[in-house]
Every structure is written in C-alpha cells, then in structure tokens.
Design a protein around this motif. Structure first.
Motif, PDB file in Angstrom:
ATOM      1  N   GLN A  84      34.316  -8.265  22.401  1.00 44.19           N
ATOM      2  CA  GLN A  84      33.662  -7.315  21.490  1.00 44.19           C
ATOM      3  C   GLN A  84      32.174  -7.593  21.386  1.00 44.19           C
ATOM      4  O   GLN A  84      31.355  -6.672  21.379  1.00 44.19           O
ATOM      5  CB  GLN A  84      34.316  -7.388  20.113  1.00 44.19           C
ATOM      6  CG  GLN A  84      35.756  -6.935  20.131  1.00 44.19           C
ATOM      7  CD  GLN A  84      36.349  -6.814  18.744  1.00 44.19           C
ATOM      8  OE1 GLN A  84      35.644  -6.609  17.767  1.00 44.19           O
ATOM      9  NE2 GLN A  84      37.663  -6.938  18.668  1.00 44.19           N
TER      10      GLN A  84
ATOM     11  N   TRP B 256      37.198 -12.019  19.935  1.00 47.46           N
ATOM     12  CA  TRP B 256      35.842 -11.614  19.546  1.00 47.46           C
ATOM     13  C   TRP B 256      34.838 -11.613  20.694  1.00 47.46           C
ATOM     14  O   TRP B 256      33.904 -10.807  20.695  1.00 47.46           O
ATOM     15  CB  TRP B 256      35.306 -12.517  18.419  1.00 47.46           C
ATOM     16  CG  TRP B 256      35.927 -12.188  17.107  1.00 47.46           C
ATOM     17  CD1 TRP B 256      36.801 -12.961  16.404  1.00 47.46           C
ATOM     18  CD2 TRP B 256      35.750 -10.983  16.342  1.00 47.46           C
ATOM     19  NE1 TRP B 256      37.187 -12.324  15.254  1.00 47.46           N
ATOM     20  CE2 TRP B 256      36.554 -11.105  15.192  1.00 47.46           C
ATOM     21  CE3 TRP B 256      35.006  -9.821  16.516  1.00 47.46           C
ATOM     22  CZ2 TRP B 256      36.623 -10.115  14.223  1.00 47.46           C
ATOM     23  CZ3 TRP B 256      35.077  -8.837  15.556  1.00 47.46           C
ATOM     24  CH2 TRP B 256      35.879  -8.991  14.431  1.00 47.46           C
TER      25      TRP B 256
ATOM     26  N   ARG C 195      13.774   5.892  27.707  1.00 47.25           N
ATOM     27  CA  ARG C 195      14.329   5.853  29.068  1.00 47.25           C
ATOM     28  C   ARG C 195      14.194   7.218  29.733  1.00 47.25           C
ATOM     29  O   ARG C 195      14.264   8.248  29.086  1.00 47.25           O
ATOM     30  CB  ARG C 195      15.782   5.386  29.037  1.00 47.25           C
ATOM     31  CG  ARG C 195      16.718   6.276  28.261  1.00 47.25           C
ATOM     32  CD  ARG C 195      18.086   5.628  28.153  1.00 47.25           C
ATOM     33  NE  ARG C 195      19.014   6.467  27.411  1.00 47.25           N
ATOM     34  CZ  ARG C 195      19.076   6.514  26.088  1.00 47.25           C
ATOM     35  NH1 ARG C 195      18.260   5.787  25.343  1.00 47.25           N
ATOM     36  NH2 ARG C 195      19.945   7.292  25.485  1.00 47.25           N
ATOM     37  N   ARG C 196      14.008   7.168  31.065  1.00 53.34           N
ATOM     38  CA  ARG C 196      13.781   8.370  31.879  1.00 53.34           C
ATOM     39  C   ARG C 196      12.605   9.193  31.381  1.00 53.34           C
ATOM     40  O   ARG C 196      12.582  10.400  31.509  1.00 53.34           O
ATOM     41  CB  ARG C 196      15.048   9.222  31.959  1.00 53.34           C
ATOM     42  CG  ARG C 196      16.163   8.553  32.746  1.00 53.34           C
ATOM     43  CD  ARG C 196      17.248   9.519  33.124  1.00 53.34           C
ATOM     44  NE  ARG C 196      18.009   9.983  32.006  1.00 53.34           N
ATOM     45  CZ  ARG C 196      18.951   9.269  31.397  1.00 53.34           C
ATOM     46  NH1 ARG C 196      19.231   8.062  31.827  1.00 53.34           N
ATOM     47  NH2 ARG C 196      19.595   9.756  30.384  1.00 53.34           N
TER      48      ARG C 196
ATOM     49  N   PHE D 151      30.359  -8.957  23.702  1.00 55.89           N
ATOM     50  CA  PHE D 151      29.783  -8.523  24.979  1.00 55.89           C
ATOM     51  C   PHE D 151      29.553  -7.013  24.987  1.00 55.89           C
ATOM     52  O   PHE D 151      28.500  -6.521  25.403  1.00 55.89           O
ATOM     53  CB  PHE D 151      30.726  -8.934  26.114  1.00 55.89           C
ATOM     54  CG  PHE D 151      30.260  -8.510  27.469  1.00 55.89           C
ATOM     55  CD1 PHE D 151      29.222  -9.170  28.100  1.00 55.89           C
ATOM     56  CD2 PHE D 151      30.852  -7.434  28.121  1.00 55.89           C
ATOM     57  CE1 PHE D 151      28.777  -8.770  29.346  1.00 55.89           C
ATOM     58  CE2 PHE D 151      30.416  -7.029  29.372  1.00 55.89           C
ATOM     59  CZ  PHE D 151      29.376  -7.697  29.984  1.00 55.89           C
ATOM     60  N   ILE D 152      30.545  -6.260  24.498  1.00 57.07           N
ATOM     61  CA  ILE D 152      30.440  -4.794  24.464  1.00 57.07           C
ATOM     62  C   ILE D 152      29.279  -4.358  23.569  1.00 57.07           C
ATOM     63  O   ILE D 152      28.479  -3.496  23.945  1.00 57.07           O
ATOM     64  CB  ILE D 152      31.783  -4.177  24.004  1.00 57.07           C
ATOM     65  CG1 ILE D 152      32.818  -4.317  25.110  1.00 57.07           C
ATOM     66  CG2 ILE D 152      31.607  -2.711  23.630  1.00 57.07           C
ATOM     67  CD1 ILE D 152      34.248  -4.114  24.647  1.00 57.07           C
ATOM     68  N   TRP D 153      29.143  -4.985  22.389  1.00 56.05           N
ATOM     69  CA  TRP D 153      28.043  -4.621  21.483  1.00 56.05           C
ATOM     70  C   TRP D 153      26.688  -5.015  22.055  1.00 56.05           C
ATOM     71  O   TRP D 153      25.697  -4.293  21.892  1.00 56.05           O
ATOM     72  CB  TRP D 153      28.226  -5.283  20.108  1.00 56.05           C
ATOM     73  CG  TRP D 153      29.278  -4.624  19.276  1.00 56.05           C
ATOM     74  CD1 TRP D 153      30.422  -5.205  18.809  1.00 56.05           C
ATOM     75  CD2 TRP D 153      29.298  -3.268  18.802  1.00 56.05           C
ATOM     76  NE1 TRP D 153      31.162  -4.292  18.095  1.00 56.05           N
ATOM     77  CE2 TRP D 153      30.498  -3.096  18.074  1.00 56.05           C
ATOM     78  CE3 TRP D 153      28.452  -2.180  18.949  1.00 56.05           C
ATOM     79  CZ2 TRP D 153      30.849  -1.889  17.469  1.00 56.05           C
ATOM     80  CZ3 TRP D 153      28.798  -0.980  18.357  1.00 56.05           C
ATOM     81  CH2 TRP D 153      29.972  -0.838  17.630  1.00 56.05           C
TER      82      TRP D 153
ATOM     83  N   HIS E 124      25.879  -5.164  25.297  1.00 58.20           N
ATOM     84  CA  HIS E 124      25.551  -4.175  26.320  1.00 58.20           C
ATOM     85  C   HIS E 124      25.085  -2.875  25.679  1.00 58.20           C
ATOM     86  O   HIS E 124      24.127  -2.246  26.127  1.00 58.20           O
ATOM     87  CB  HIS E 124      26.773  -3.920  27.205  1.00 58.20           C
ATOM     88  CG  HIS E 124      26.554  -2.812  28.197  1.00 58.20           C
ATOM     89  ND1 HIS E 124      26.838  -1.497  27.905  1.00 58.20           N
ATOM     90  CD2 HIS E 124      26.033  -2.810  29.436  1.00 58.20           C
ATOM     91  CE1 HIS E 124      26.511  -0.749  28.942  1.00 58.20           C
ATOM     92  NE2 HIS E 124      26.020  -1.523  29.884  1.00 58.20           N
ATOM     93  N   PHE E 125      25.761  -2.479  24.589  1.00 58.88           N
ATOM     94  CA  PHE E 125      25.410  -1.259  23.854  1.00 58.88           C
ATOM     95  C   PHE E 125      23.956  -1.327  23.371  1.00 58.88           C
ATOM     96  O   PHE E 125      23.179  -0.390  23.556  1.00 58.88           O
ATOM     97  CB  PHE E 125      26.375  -1.133  22.668  1.00 58.88           C
ATOM     98  CG  PHE E 125      26.174   0.095  21.826  1.00 58.88           C
ATOM     99  CD1 PHE E 125      26.604   1.336  22.265  1.00 58.88           C
ATOM    100  CD2 PHE E 125      25.576  -0.009  20.592  1.00 58.88           C
ATOM    101  CE1 PHE E 125      26.430   2.460  21.482  1.00 58.88           C
ATOM    102  CE2 PHE E 125      25.403   1.114  19.800  1.00 58.88           C
ATOM    103  CZ  PHE E 125      25.828   2.348  20.246  1.00 58.88           C
TER     104      PHE E 125
ATOM    105  N   TYR F 120      21.500  -1.249  26.297  1.00 62.45           N
ATOM    106  CA  TYR F 120      21.442   0.057  26.944  1.00 62.45           C
ATOM    107  C   TYR F 120      20.754   1.113  26.075  1.00 62.45           C
ATOM    108  O   TYR F 120      19.940   1.888  26.553  1.00 62.45           O
ATOM    109  CB  TYR F 120      22.855   0.530  27.309  1.00 62.45           C
ATOM    110  CG  TYR F 120      22.845   1.871  27.981  1.00 62.45           C
ATOM    111  CD1 TYR F 120      22.351   2.008  29.275  1.00 62.45           C
ATOM    112  CD2 TYR F 120      23.280   3.015  27.322  1.00 62.45           C
ATOM    113  CE1 TYR F 120      22.304   3.234  29.883  1.00 62.45           C
ATOM    114  CE2 TYR F 120      23.242   4.244  27.931  1.00 62.45           C
ATOM    115  CZ  TYR F 120      22.752   4.352  29.212  1.00 62.45           C
ATOM    116  OH  TYR F 120      22.696   5.576  29.818  1.00 62.45           O
ATOM    117  N   LEU F 121      21.046   1.127  24.777  1.00 65.62           N
ATOM    118  CA  LEU F 121      20.538   2.222  23.941  1.00 65.62           C
ATOM    119  C   LEU F 121      19.347   1.849  23.064  1.00 65.62           C
ATOM    120  O   LEU F 121      18.569   2.716  22.689  1.00 65.62           O
ATOM    121  CB  LEU F 121      21.662   2.749  23.029  1.00 65.62           C
ATOM    122  CG  LEU F 121      22.670   3.705  23.651  1.00 65.62           C
ATOM    123  CD1 LEU F 121      23.624   4.197  22.594  1.00 65.62           C
ATOM    124  CD2 LEU F 121      21.998   4.879  24.340  1.00 65.62           C
TER     125      LEU F 121
END
Lengths: 182, 158
Positions: free
Chosen positions: B14, B11, B55-56, B16-18, B20-21, B24-25
């Motif tokens: 997973q 877990w 962003r941007r 960590f991935i969520w 970062h998601f 980022y978004l």
C-alpha cells in the motif's frame, strides 16, 4: 475512535483502488479504444462503416526498449501533447526511409538514434511519420499486445514486418548513441 | 515474528502504491547535474522539486524551467522554455549564425539552457514535443544554502 476508523475505511479503500489503477496503467498494461481507420484492417476494421472500436491492451514495462519493425505502438503525438496515436513501427534508428508522401520536405531520411518511423496500415487515411517525421521513443506509451473487445475479435495483435508504402533500407547493425549526446 | 511480518506484508504494497501515486500525479525530487543551467543550478550535487501538475506542458509559459525526457539520449534534462507553439524564436545563439527566426510548430516548445555556451538544447535538437515534458522545476531543494523558489525568467519590460 472506532467509529472514525469505520467512516475513514471506505474513502481510503476507494482512494487505494484509484492509486492501484494508476500504477497498473502506468507500469504494466494500459487499455485503449482504437479510434479512426488508420490501422484498418488490423485494428478497428469496421470503424468507417459502423464506428465500432477495438479495445486493445498495450504493455508498458520496457515497451520502448525492445521494439522490432512491424510492432504496433501507442504514443503521444508530437503535434498534440494530449492525444495518443496508434501506428505501426516500419523503420528503426539507423534505417533509411524514402517517404511515400511527396509532400515530405526530404527525399530520404535516416531515422535518428532513439527514434522510430511509424505509419498507419491504411495509407489512404492516416497521419503518421510521413507528415510529422520520425518520433522519439520517449513519446511511446505502450506496445500493442491483445485485442480484448469486441470478444469475437479477441486475440494477439500481430507484428507484421515490411508493411509500408515508403521504401525502407534497413540498417544491418544497431545504431549506437551519437557521441554528442553521450 | 509472525503477526508483525503479516502486518508489514499488508502495509508495504500500500505504501508503494501511494508513493507511485504521489510521484506520478503530485511531484518528485530529482538530483541534477551539468553546467547548462548555471547559475540557477550548480554543476553537481543539487536537487530540485519537479511539479507533475505541468506534465505534457499543461500550463507551461515562456520563461518556465522544465524537466523533459531527452528525445535522443535516454535521460531527462532541465532547460528553460523560450518559445511556445506559434512563437517566433531566434534559432541560434544570439550573435552567431545567420540570425534566422523560426516559428515553433504546433505542440512543440523551444528550450534553451541559461548557460548559453555550455548547453545542448533546442539550438542543436530543434523544437521538442510538449508531450516530452515531465514537469516544471518549481524549487531548488539542495544545496541547502540555495533553497528557494525557481522564478519565471521572463522579466517584465521596465
């Protein structure tokens, strides 16, 4: 309860795959198709004839930190925030550049701290620092490492030092942060 | 213990991935410091919510407070947008300099701190690329007494 878990499993895994893709693209490696012939002949050499684009992998981790003159980078263009440009670094912070274009507003310019001067290899068809000046390293998206497609062109993207029509006077020592920005 | 260690190893990546998601978004919480955005943000010990939807420079308007990657220093900064591409802005501090107006170039914006005498911003750096914008400062989260939305600073004419 068991069936709810079964139904949730596929959307969860699809979402996780998407989130993993974003993590890899942001932190490790990002593939890009090279449009235009500004990097001819190093990248997409047949673009003007057949429109064939090279697919290049750009490394992300620490890409902007250890840049050398000659490295190829991808960066968000200063004139369009949704567009990525791919050019070669020909001068780093502290170097003095005499731009090849006589339309540039300055006769010569010292590249500021945390900036690089970028140019396309094909000086007849490129929009680069000779048009918009040095770019901030904060705009850098990645550093070109490998051509992965088409397969016959598979191989590393070479760093070619001193490939420029502009005159570069290289600084002997690395530039330090200007006092007013500490 | 064996099974628990395996569960954690399964877990933790997973999570960590969520995470970062989301950072980022969606958005991120950032601590801020410095006098340049007084009185909106205190000099130290404050935190803000930064929305990555912007962003941007997507959907940014004059008067918004933004977080951007500093083009020269290797850090992020928070300032207010006073000019978007094509707008004419006063280059220097009001009442100082020669009163020169400049047009913000394509793909750039002009950013200035709310605390004019204590801010290093576009008056010193020039217009900055929209691509440097990390997000819009939507809310102050800390100190707790100042929690609230960050409003667009462009007041309508009476």
């Amino acid at each position: 309860m068991q069936t709810l878990r079964q139904y949730a499993r596929f959307p969860y895994r699809a979402g996780l795959a998407f989130a993993t893709g974003i993590l890899i693209n942001e932190k490790l490696a990002s593939p890009l198709a090279i449009e235009g012939s500004s990097m001819h002949p190093a990248l997409s050499p047949d673009y003007h004839a057949t429109g064939r684009k090279d697919r290049v992998v750009f490394t992300k981790w620490g890409a902007a930190h250890d840049l050398k003159r000659g490295d190829v980078i991808a960066f968000w263009t200063p004139h369009d925030p949704e567009k990525i440009g791919v050019k070669r670094v020909v001068a780093v912070a502290g170097d003095t550049v005499v731009p090849r274009s006589d339309k540039y507003p300055l006769r010569e310019e010292v590249v500021p701290f945390n900036h690089v001067w970028v140019e396309g290899d094909n000086e007849r068809d490129t929009k680069d620092s000779n048009d918009y000046g040095p770019i901030s390293k904060a705009l850098i998206h990645g550093k070109a490492s490998y051509i992965v497609w088409p397969f016959v062109r598979f191989g590393p993207v070479e760093s070619i030092h001193a490939k420029s029509q502009s005159k570069i006077r290289e600084t002997p020592t690395a530039m330090v942060v200007p006092e007013e920005y500490l | 213990h064996g099974p628990q260690a395996w569960r954690l190893a399964f877990w933790a990546p997973q999570l960590f991935i969520w995470l970062h998601f989301g950072i980022y978004l969606v958005g991120t919480i950032k601590d801020t410091g410095g006098p340049s955005m007084l009185p909106l943000l205190p000099v130290s010990d404050s935190a803000v919510w930064i929305s990555r939807k912007y962003r941007r420079g997507r959907g940014i308007q004059v008067g918004d407070v933004i977080s951007f990657a500093h083009p020269i220093g290797d850090y992020n900064a928070i300032k207010r947008v006073v000019g978007m591409p094509g707008d004419f802005v006063l280059r220097d501090t009001p009442g100082e300099g020669e009163g020169m107006m400049i047009q913000v170039p394509r793909g750039h914006c002009y950013v200035v701190g709310d605390n004019l005498p204590w801010s290093r911003d576009s008056r010193m750096l020039g217009p900055i690329p929209l691509a440097l914008i990390q997000g819009k400062v939507n809310a102050t989260l800390w100190p707790f007494t100042r929690i609230g939305r960050v409003e667009n600073g462009l007041a309508p004419a009476l």
